[in-house]
Design a protein around this motif. Structure first.
Motif, short mmCIF file in Angstrom:
data_model
loop_
_atom_site.label_atom_id
_atom_site.label_comp_id
_atom_site.label_asym_id
_atom_site.label_seq_id
_atom_site.Cartn_x
_atom_site.Cartn_y
_atom_site.Cartn_z
N LEU A 56 -20.60 -4.74 -0.26
CA LEU A 56 -19.75 -5.55 0.46
C LEU A 56 -19.96 -6.54 0.16
O LEU A 56 -18.37 -7.28 -0.33
N GLU A 57 -21.16 -7.40 -0.45
CA GLU A 57 -20.26 -9.07 -0.60
C GLU A 57 -20.02 -8.26 -2.14
O GLU A 57 -18.98 -9.48 -2.43
N ASN A 58 -20.35 -7.77 -3.11
CA ASN A 58 -19.70 -7.41 -4.55
C ASN A 58 -17.94 -8.11 -3.72
O ASN A 58 -16.92 -8.66 -4.31
N GLY A 59 -17.59 -6.65 -2.88
CA GLY A 59 -16.13 -6.56 -2.69
C GLY A 59 -15.62 -7.87 -1.95
O GLY A 59 -14.33 -8.45 -2.22
N ALA A 60 -15.94 -8.55 -0.84
CA ALA A 60 -15.66 -9.62 -0.37
C ALA A 60 -15.48 -10.73 -1.31
O ALA A 60 -14.55 -12.34 -1.38
N GLU A 61 -16.05 -11.02 -2.39
CA GLU A 61 -16.54 -12.21 -3.34
C GLU A 61 -14.91 -11.63 -4.36
O GLU A 61 -14.46 -12.18 -5.20
N VAL A 62 -14.57 -10.24 -4.79
CA VAL A 62 -13.29 -9.99 -5.42
C VAL A 62 -12.46 -10.31 -4.43
O VAL A 62 -11.17 -10.68 -5.13
N VAL A 63 -12.53 -10.29 -3.57
CA VAL A 63 -11.08 -10.17 -2.55
C VAL A 63 -10.85 -11.83 -2.71
O VAL A 63 -9.85 -11.95 -2.24
N ARG B 33 -7.71 -16.20 -3.02
CA ARG B 33 -7.74 -18.13 -3.98
C ARG B 33 -6.55 -17.71 -5.73
O ARG B 33 -5.94 -19.24 -4.97
N LEU B 34 -6.46 -17.11 -6.32
CA LEU B 34 -5.29 -17.08 -7.37
C LEU B 34 -4.66 -16.53 -6.92
O LEU B 34 -3.42 -17.85 -7.71
N TYR B 35 -3.98 -15.85 -5.82
CA TYR B 35 -2.64 -15.97 -5.65
C TYR B 35 -2.37 -17.23 -4.56
O TYR B 35 -1.01 -17.38 -4.69
N ILE B 36 -3.07 -17.37 -4.08
CA ILE B 36 -2.71 -18.96 -2.78
C ILE B 36 -2.85 -20.10 -3.93
O ILE B 36 -1.39 -20.46 -3.89
N ASN B 37 -3.48 -20.75 -5.03
CA ASN B 37 -3.08 -21.76 -6.06
C ASN B 37 -2.69 -21.42 -6.76
O ASN B 37 -2.32 -22.02 -7.96
N ALA C 207 -4.88 -1.15 3.74
CA ALA C 207 -5.97 -2.07 4.25
C ALA C 207 -5.38 -2.90 4.75
O ALA C 207 -5.86 -3.11 6.54
N ASN C 208 -3.96 -2.95 4.70
CA ASN C 208 -3.60 -4.23 5.66
C ASN C 208 -3.10 -2.89 7.19
O ASN C 208 -2.92 -3.92 8.17
N ASP C 209 -2.59 -2.10 7.35
CA ASP C 209 -2.44 -1.53 8.11
C ASP C 209 -3.85 -1.24 9.22
O ASP C 209 -3.96 -1.16 10.23
N ILE C 210 -4.82 -0.94 8.18
CA ILE C 210 -6.39 -0.73 9.12
C ILE C 210 -6.62 -2.08 9.76
O ILE C 210 -7.35 -2.28 11.14
N LEU C 211 -6.64 -3.11 8.89
CA LEU C 211 -7.20 -3.92 8.98
C LEU C 211 -5.90 -4.44 10.61
O LEU C 211 -6.04 -5.04 12.31
#
Length: 142
Positions: A6-13, A18-22, A133-137
Protein backbone atom coordinates in the motif's frame (compact mmCIF):
# COMPACT_ATOMS: atom_id res chain seq x y z
CA UNK A 1 3.65 -7.06 3.65
CA UNK A 2 0.30 -5.48 2.72
CA UNK A 3 1.41 -2.20 4.33
CA UNK A 4 4.54 -2.15 2.15
CA UNK A 5 2.44 -2.79 -0.94
CA UNK A 6 0.00 0.00 0.00
CA UNK A 7 2.83 2.40 0.82
CA UNK A 8 4.55 1.70 -2.50
CA UNK A 9 1.23 2.18 -4.30
CA UNK A 10 0.67 5.51 -2.56
CA UNK A 11 4.15 6.68 -3.56
CA UNK A 12 3.67 5.65 -7.20
CA UNK A 13 0.26 7.36 -7.44
CA UNK A 14 1.57 10.45 -5.66
CA UNK A 15 4.51 10.78 -8.04
CA UNK A 16 2.25 10.28 -11.07
CA UNK A 17 -0.09 13.03 -9.84
CA UNK A 18 2.80 15.42 -9.18
CA UNK A 19 4.33 14.76 -12.61
CA UNK A 20 0.98 15.26 -14.32
CA UNK A 21 -0.02 18.36 -12.37
CA UNK A 22 3.41 19.96 -12.67
CA UNK A 23 3.54 19.48 -16.44
CA UNK A 24 4.17 22.92 -17.84
CA UNK A 25 1.12 24.01 -19.75
CA UNK A 26 1.48 27.39 -21.37
CA UNK A 27 -2.05 28.56 -20.66
CA UNK A 28 -3.29 32.07 -19.89
CA UNK A 29 -5.91 30.54 -17.58
CA UNK A 30 -6.03 27.82 -14.94
CA UNK A 31 -5.97 24.24 -16.13
CA UNK A 32 -9.40 23.58 -14.58
CA UNK A 33 -10.80 26.57 -16.46
CA UNK A 34 -9.26 25.21 -19.64
CA UNK A 35 -11.07 21.93 -19.06
CA UNK A 36 -14.38 23.78 -18.86
CA UNK A 37 -13.58 25.73 -22.03
CA UNK A 38 -12.68 22.56 -23.91
CA UNK A 39 -15.91 20.94 -22.75
CA UNK A 40 -17.92 23.98 -23.81
CA UNK A 41 -16.19 24.48 -27.17
CA UNK A 42 -16.23 20.79 -28.14
CA UNK A 43 -19.86 20.18 -27.08
CA UNK A 44 -22.32 19.73 -29.93
CA UNK A 45 -25.03 21.56 -27.95
CA UNK A 46 -24.92 24.52 -25.55
CA UNK A 47 -23.80 23.50 -22.05
CA UNK A 48 -25.49 24.49 -18.81
CA UNK A 49 -23.59 24.87 -15.53
CA UNK A 50 -25.45 21.84 -14.13
CA UNK A 51 -24.36 19.71 -17.11
CA UNK A 52 -20.77 20.88 -16.65
CA UNK A 53 -20.88 20.08 -12.92
CA UNK A 54 -22.17 16.58 -13.66
CA UNK A 55 -19.53 16.02 -16.33
CA UNK A 56 -16.65 17.14 -14.08
CA UNK A 57 -18.24 15.53 -10.99
CA UNK A 58 -18.06 18.72 -8.95
CA UNK A 59 -20.61 20.90 -7.21
CA UNK A 60 -22.39 23.58 -9.25
CA UNK A 61 -20.91 26.48 -7.19
CA UNK A 62 -17.43 25.46 -8.39
CA UNK A 63 -18.59 25.72 -12.01
CA UNK A 64 -20.32 29.02 -11.25
CA UNK A 65 -17.05 30.45 -9.90
CA UNK A 66 -15.19 29.30 -13.02
CA UNK A 67 -17.88 30.74 -15.29
CA UNK A 68 -17.71 34.09 -13.48
CA UNK A 69 -13.95 34.28 -14.01
CA UNK A 70 -14.10 33.10 -17.63
CA UNK A 71 -16.91 35.51 -18.42
CA UNK A 72 -15.02 38.40 -16.82
CA UNK A 73 -12.00 37.60 -18.99
CA UNK A 74 -14.00 37.32 -22.21
CA UNK A 75 -13.90 33.53 -22.67
CA UNK A 76 -17.56 32.68 -22.04
CA UNK A 77 -20.93 34.34 -22.40
CA UNK A 78 -24.10 33.41 -20.57
CA UNK A 79 -27.24 33.03 -22.64
CA UNK A 80 -30.59 32.78 -20.82
CA UNK A 81 -32.28 29.42 -21.26
CA UNK A 82 -35.29 29.62 -23.59
CA UNK A 83 -37.18 27.10 -21.42
CA UNK A 84 -36.13 27.99 -17.85
CA UNK A 85 -35.80 31.62 -16.83
CA UNK A 86 -33.59 30.69 -13.86
CA UNK A 87 -30.99 28.87 -15.94
CA UNK A 88 -28.52 29.85 -18.60
CA UNK A 89 -26.34 28.22 -21.22
CA UNK A 90 -22.62 28.73 -21.63
CA UNK A 91 -21.48 30.01 -25.00
CA UNK A 92 -17.82 30.08 -25.97
CA UNK A 93 -16.58 33.38 -27.35
CA UNK A 94 -14.28 33.61 -30.38
CA UNK A 95 -11.45 34.22 -27.87
CA UNK A 96 -12.09 30.86 -26.16
CA UNK A 97 -12.49 29.01 -29.47
CA UNK A 98 -9.11 30.35 -30.60
CA UNK A 99 -7.48 29.41 -27.27
CA UNK A 100 -8.84 25.86 -27.42
CA UNK A 101 -7.73 25.44 -31.04
CA UNK A 102 -4.24 26.75 -30.26
CA UNK A 103 -3.65 24.80 -27.05
CA UNK A 104 -5.73 21.61 -27.34
CA UNK A 105 -2.78 19.42 -28.27
CA UNK A 106 -0.54 21.02 -25.62
CA UNK A 107 -3.21 20.42 -22.99
CA UNK A 108 -3.20 16.68 -23.73
CA UNK A 109 0.55 16.32 -24.37
CA UNK A 110 1.12 14.20 -21.23
CA UNK A 111 -1.55 11.72 -22.27
CA UNK A 112 -0.09 11.59 -25.78
CA UNK A 113 3.37 10.91 -24.30
CA UNK A 114 1.94 8.06 -22.22
CA UNK A 115 0.03 6.65 -25.19
CA UNK A 116 3.12 6.55 -27.38
CA UNK A 117 5.43 5.36 -24.59
CA UNK A 118 3.15 2.59 -23.33
CA UNK A 119 1.56 1.52 -26.57
CA UNK A 120 -2.16 1.41 -27.27
CA UNK A 121 -2.95 -1.79 -25.34
CA UNK A 122 -1.19 -0.79 -22.09
CA UNK A 123 -2.52 2.76 -22.36
CA UNK A 124 -6.10 1.51 -22.75
CA UNK A 125 -5.61 -0.85 -19.81
CA UNK A 126 -4.25 2.00 -17.65
CA UNK A 127 -7.23 4.21 -18.54
CA UNK A 128 -9.69 1.38 -17.83
CA UNK A 129 -8.09 0.73 -14.44
CA UNK A 130 -8.08 4.43 -13.57
CA UNK A 131 -11.74 4.70 -14.57
CA UNK A 132 -12.53 1.73 -12.32
CA UNK A 133 -10.52 3.29 -9.47
CA UNK A 134 -12.39 6.58 -9.94
CA UNK A 135 -15.73 4.75 -9.75
CA UNK A 136 -14.70 2.98 -6.52
CA UNK A 137 -13.49 6.22 -4.94
CA UNK A 138 -16.63 8.09 -6.01
CA UNK A 139 -18.81 5.41 -4.43
CA UNK A 140 -16.86 5.88 -1.22
CA UNK A 141 -17.63 9.63 -1.28
CA UNK A 142 -21.40 9.11 -1.51
Amino acid sequence: MKEDFLENGAEVVSLFCRLYINTKKELPIRSSHMGLLIFTVKSQTPVTPIEAAKFFKVKKPMITAMVTSLEKNGYLEKQPSPTDGRSYRLLPTPKSITLVEETYNEYFRTMDTLYHGMGEKDYQQMIALLARANDILEQGRD
